[in-house]
Design a protein around this motif. Sequence first.
Motif, short mmCIF file in Angstrom:
data_model
loop_
_atom_site.label_atom_id
_atom_site.label_comp_id
_atom_site.label_asym_id
_atom_site.label_seq_id
_atom_site.Cartn_x
_atom_site.Cartn_y
_atom_site.Cartn_z
N THR A 1 16.46 13.63 2.72
CA THR A 1 15.98 12.27 2.46
C THR A 1 17.08 11.22 2.60
OG1 THR A 1 16.27 12.54 0.08
CG2 THR A 1 14.07 13.01 1.00
N ARG A 2 18.32 11.64 2.81
CA ARG A 2 19.41 10.68 3.07
C ARG A 2 19.42 10.22 4.52
NH1 ARG A 2 23.42 8.65 -0.59
NH2 ARG A 2 23.04 9.69 -2.55
N LEU A 3 18.74 10.95 5.39
CA LEU A 3 18.62 10.52 6.79
C LEU A 3 17.46 9.53 6.84
CD1 LEU A 3 19.88 10.89 9.57
CD2 LEU A 3 18.15 12.62 10.04
N LYS A 4 17.75 8.30 7.24
CA LYS A 4 16.77 7.22 7.18
C LYS A 4 16.73 6.47 8.49
CE LYS A 4 17.57 6.50 2.27
NZ LYS A 4 17.99 5.54 1.24
N ALA A 5 15.73 5.60 8.62
CA ALA A 5 15.65 4.69 9.76
C ALA A 5 15.87 3.28 9.23
CB ALA A 5 14.31 4.80 10.46
N CYS A 6 16.64 2.51 9.96
CA CYS A 6 16.94 1.12 9.60
C CYS A 6 15.64 0.35 9.40
CB CYS A 6 17.76 0.49 10.72
SG CYS A 6 18.24 -1.22 10.43
N GLU A 7 15.62 -0.49 8.36
CA GLU A 7 14.39 -1.22 8.08
C GLU A 7 14.14 -2.38 9.03
OE1 GLU A 7 14.95 -4.62 4.72
OE2 GLU A 7 14.75 -2.60 3.98
N ALA A 8 15.14 -2.79 9.80
CA ALA A 8 14.96 -3.91 10.73
C ALA A 8 13.91 -3.55 11.78
CB ALA A 8 16.28 -4.26 11.39
N GLU A 9 12.91 -4.41 11.92
CA GLU A 9 11.79 -4.18 12.85
C GLU A 9 12.24 -3.96 14.29
OE1 GLU A 9 8.21 -4.49 12.46
OE2 GLU A 9 8.43 -4.38 10.29
N ARG B 1 11.14 9.58 13.57
CA ARG B 1 11.42 8.18 13.19
C ARG B 1 10.48 7.76 12.04
NH1 ARG B 1 14.05 4.91 16.34
NH2 ARG B 1 13.24 5.81 18.27
N ALA B 2 9.21 8.15 12.12
CA ALA B 2 8.25 7.82 11.06
C ALA B 2 8.67 8.46 9.74
CB ALA B 2 6.85 8.27 11.46
N ALA B 3 9.14 9.71 9.78
CA ALA B 3 9.60 10.38 8.56
C ALA B 3 10.83 9.67 8.00
CB ALA B 3 9.91 11.84 8.84
N LEU B 4 11.73 9.25 8.87
CA LEU B 4 12.96 8.57 8.42
C LEU B 4 12.65 7.19 7.87
CD1 LEU B 4 15.53 9.61 11.18
CD2 LEU B 4 14.74 10.87 9.15
N LEU B 5 11.65 6.52 8.43
CA LEU B 5 11.20 5.25 7.86
C LEU B 5 10.63 5.49 6.46
CD1 LEU B 5 9.60 3.55 10.98
CD2 LEU B 5 11.45 2.59 9.58
N ALA B 6 9.88 6.58 6.29
CA ALA B 6 9.32 6.91 4.98
C ALA B 6 10.45 7.18 3.97
CB ALA B 6 8.40 8.12 5.09
N HIS B 7 11.53 7.82 4.41
CA HIS B 7 12.67 8.06 3.52
C HIS B 7 13.24 6.73 3.02
CE1 HIS B 7 13.76 12.22 5.44
NE2 HIS B 7 12.63 12.25 4.74
N ALA B 8 13.12 5.69 3.82
CA ALA B 8 13.63 4.37 3.45
C ALA B 8 12.56 3.53 2.77
CB ALA B 8 14.17 3.66 4.69
N GLY B 9 11.37 4.09 2.56
CA GLY B 9 10.31 3.38 1.86
C GLY B 9 9.47 2.47 2.74
N HIS B 10 9.41 2.76 4.04
CA HIS B 10 8.67 1.92 4.97
C HIS B 10 7.62 2.72 5.72
CE1 HIS B 10 11.57 -1.18 4.19
NE2 HIS B 10 12.53 -0.31 4.43
N PRO B 11 6.50 2.09 6.07
CA PRO B 11 5.48 2.79 6.86
C PRO B 11 5.95 2.93 8.31
CG PRO B 11 4.86 0.50 6.55
CD PRO B 11 6.11 0.72 5.73
N PRO B 12 5.38 3.88 9.04
CA PRO B 12 5.75 4.00 10.46
C PRO B 12 5.38 2.73 11.21
CG PRO B 12 3.88 5.40 9.94
CD PRO B 12 4.35 4.81 8.65
N HIS B 13 6.09 2.45 12.29
CA HIS B 13 5.82 1.23 13.05
C HIS B 13 4.64 1.38 13.98
CE1 HIS B 13 8.63 3.51 15.55
NE2 HIS B 13 8.21 2.83 16.58
N ARG B 14 4.14 2.60 14.15
CA ARG B 14 2.90 2.83 14.92
C ARG B 14 2.39 4.23 14.57
NH1 ARG B 14 6.06 2.91 20.50
NH2 ARG B 14 7.18 4.83 20.16
N PRO B 15 1.12 4.50 14.83
CA PRO B 15 0.58 5.84 14.53
C PRO B 15 1.28 6.92 15.35
CG PRO B 15 -1.19 4.27 15.03
CD PRO B 15 0.10 3.59 15.37
N VAL B 16 1.59 8.03 14.69
CA VAL B 16 2.27 9.15 15.35
C VAL B 16 1.65 10.46 14.89
CG1 VAL B 16 4.50 7.95 15.59
CG2 VAL B 16 4.05 9.32 13.56
#
Length: 168
Positions: A123-131, A57-72
């Motif tokens: 890098t096309r696999l992403k995580a939604c930016e919604a918190e 999930r953290a990697a997919l958030l990075a693909h979308a340009g966002h930091p991970p939501h918690r340390p992993v």
Amino acid sequence: MSERSAAPGGLALIESLVNTLDIESGVDGLDTPEGRARLGITRDGLADARELRESLRAALLAHAGHPPHRPVTPLGTLLARAPLYVAVDDHDGSARLAPADAAPLPSRVAAAVAEALVAGTWTRLKACEAETCHWAYYDRSPAGRGRWCSMRVCGARAKMRRYRAKGA
């Protein structure tokens, strides 16, 4: 969450694993025997599967340009433990990375990442930016700039928040 079609190739496994947790409701598909069976996870491997899920999930958030939501644990650290080998087809000479043992989840994920890297789709696999979401989705937009798993849900919510903030 998403109305989109499943990710291509091995990325569907990664998308499926990440999406076992519905962050908004707190429902975890890995809590059920059926959910674990779909991914080939045993009860003994549950903690490792959850750790891998959140690293993905953290990697997919990075693909979308966002930091991970918690340390992993970094994804590279987890996948470094996943034994792979080069499988060569005797008929056409094609090659691919494949799990070296009985295909535990980390090895299947590592093989899927390698396949996607070669295909140029990782890098096309992403995580939604919604918190409240962070649902995994495959970004099929022409420019690769998708931001939400669903325009009807997460995208609409974000746009409504922006609209309301302007009027306040």
